[in-house]
Design an enzyme around this catalytic site. Structure first.
Site, PDB file in Angstrom:
ATOM      1  CB  CYS A   1      -7.928  -3.468   0.984  1.00 43.76           C
ATOM      2  SG  CYS A   1      -6.347  -4.250   1.195  1.00 43.76           S
TER       3      CYS A   1
ATOM      4  CG  ASN B   1      -6.399  -7.685  -5.470  1.00 40.33           C
ATOM      5  OD1 ASN B   1      -6.225  -7.067  -6.520  1.00 40.33           O
ATOM      6  ND2 ASN B   1      -7.187  -7.234  -4.510  1.00 40.33           N
TER       7      ASN B   1
ATOM      8  CB  THR C   1      -0.908  -0.002   1.253  1.00 41.25           C
ATOM      9  OG1 THR C   1      -1.747  -1.154   1.185  1.00 41.25           O
ATOM     10  CG2 THR C   1      -1.762   1.241   1.346  1.00 41.25           C
TER      11      THR C   1
ATOM     12  CD  GLN D   1      -2.749 -11.109  -4.144  1.00 40.94           C
ATOM     13  OE1 GLN D   1      -2.455 -12.298  -3.981  1.00 40.94           O
ATOM     14  NE2 GLN D   1      -3.313 -10.391  -3.188  1.00 40.94           N
TER      15      GLN D   1
ATOM     16  CB  SER E   1       3.267  -6.948  -0.420  1.00 41.26           C
ATOM     17  OG  SER E   1       2.901  -7.050   0.925  1.00 41.26           O
TER      18      SER E   1
ATOM     19  CB  THR F   1      13.930   3.137  13.371  1.00 44.51           C
ATOM     20  OG1 THR F   1      14.261   4.391  13.955  1.00 44.51           O
ATOM     21  CG2 THR F   1      14.888   2.062  13.847  1.00 44.51           C
TER      22      THR F   1
ATOM     23  CG  HIS G   1       1.188  -9.667   3.901  1.00 45.16           C
ATOM     24  ND1 HIS G   1      -0.144  -9.984   3.923  1.00 45.16           N
ATOM     25  CD2 HIS G   1       1.271  -8.402   3.411  1.00 45.16           C
ATOM     26  CE1 HIS G   1      -0.841  -8.943   3.467  1.00 45.16           C
ATOM     27  NE2 HIS G   1      -0.001  -7.977   3.144  1.00 45.16           N
TER      28      HIS G   1
END
Ligand code: PMP
Length: 378
Positions: free
Chosen positions: A323, A149, A72, A177, A197, A235, A199
């Site tokens: 989402c 997706n 995102t 995806q 991404s 960080t 995950h």
């Protein structure tokens, strides 16, 4: 009753190697990757290894990789920083992009930037003539996802690259995806900027990346420190970077095997569903598609009702993008493909991953059959 998880396009369970790498970093790497002392250097080396692993996993060795807080953020960063960097920005995206692209494009349009949303046909294929007209009219950035997706459709971004470059525009692709489901070769793809991404394929949540072809630049979304060479202040999330490295290595080593296995599983799952249920419709492209995704519609059954009933039977699925879940509006992807509201609301997405067993898919097909028959009778 064992629960069966068929919502990998929302997110996936951590790979054991990812969990181990994250635990090790959490327990034994206390430093800040920007500190000059040895604790800092230990953290720095994890972040740099993660960056190299991403580049290797997508066939982009030597290209610039910016670590971000997820896809995102990566998508927002590409689009918003383009507008700040270019003199007459003109952005085009497809009508089936993830909300983190399409909603940003819409916002930019409201802010006065020239934008266009490229329509798709009933199979989700891009209208290339529309895209060409936008390029002729001066488009500077085109954003087309590698894989969708919700439907699983693949977008052959490589084929669009020549046309986009012919008019001097940049091609951005959201590969969220596709990563870990099929091999990605950034170098040969023609894509200038890729969003990643991790995950959806066993990696940690809350960390993502941008891969930039030599000469391509992105600015920062935020002001702050100079991390990621000023492109992403804050960080660094070292445990997530450790997990990312492990996930990227697993993808690099196994994606071809995973792809073949999931393809086989997808077709067996479909056969089992056909045995259990008389009538249903497969939505999206049946050839040019992800190996792990099936978007189905059952006659006269609302997708949300089916999702709830399946949840009670121990099967987790989705009726659209996570989402936008909870919204009463049907998915913008299915509407863009020309379905009317009622028809669009019947879509249900089944998505699985390399560790989903054939036995659990078989059991899922049984449970889906029972629930669909019950709801059809009502
Ligand atoms: N793009 C696509 C195509 C996605 O499927 C998702 C996840 N739903 C995202 C972007 C957002 O990813 P993240 O959760 O890393 O912000």
């Amino acid at each position: 009753m064992d629960r069966i998880y068929l919502d990998w396009n929302a997110t996936s369970p951590l790979l054991p190697s990812v969990q181990d790498a994250m635990t090790e970093a959490l327990e034994s790497v206390p430093g800040n990757a920007s500190s000059v002392h040895q604790h800092g250097q230990q953290a720095r080396s994890i972040v740099e290894r993660a960056r190299r692993a991403v580049a290797d996993a997508v066939g982009a060795p030597g290209q610039s990789v910016v670590l971000t807080g997820g896809a995102t953020e990566s998508n927002n960063q590409v689009l918003r920083s383009h507008v700040r960097r270019v003199d007459d920005p003109h952005i085009v995206c497809s009508a089936v992009e993830h909300p983190s692209v399409i909603e940003v494009v819409e916002q930019l349009g409201e802010e006065g930037v020239e934008v266009a949303i490229c329509p798709v046909d009933e199979a989700g294929r891009l209208d290339r003539e529309y895209l060409r007209d936008e390029l002729k009219a001066g488009a500077t950035l085109v954003s087309v996802m590698w894989a969708n997706n919700e439907m699983g459709n693949l977008y052959q971004v490589g084929e669009l690259a020549d046309m986009i470059h012919e008019y001097g525009a940049l091609l951005h692709s959201d590969t969220t995806q596709a990563f870990g489901r099929l091999p990605i070769d950034f170098e040969s793809s023609g894509v200038d900027i890729a969003t990643l991404s991790f995950h959806k394929t066993g990696g940690p949540k809350g960390i993502g990346a941008l891969v930039l072809r030599e000469g391509c630049k992105v600015g920062s979304l935020m002001a702050g420190g100079h991390q990621e060479r000023g492109r992403r202040p804050g960080t660094e999330n070292v445990p997530a970077a450790a997990g990312l490295e492990a996930a990227a290595q697993a993808v690099d080593e196994q994606v071809e095997t995973w792809q073949q296995e999931m393809k086989q599983q997808r077709s067996t799952f479909l056969e089992q569903l056909r045995e259990a249920i008389d009538d249903f419709e497969i939505r999206g492209h049946t050839e040019q598609c992800l190996p792990n995704t099936l978007n189905l519609a059952f006659p006269d059954i609302d997708g949300e009702d089916l999702l709830m009933a399946l949840d009670l039977e121990g099967v987790s699925v989705s009726s659209g993008s996570a989402c936008t879940a909870g919204s009463l509006e049907p998915s913008h992807v299915i509407l863009a493909m020309g379905y009317d509201h009622d028809d669009a609301r019947r879509s249900v997405r089944f998505s699985f991953g390399p560790s989903t067993s054939q036995a659990s898919l078989e059991e899922a097909a049984d449970r889906i059959g029972r629930v669909v028959r019950r709801l059809s009778n009502i």
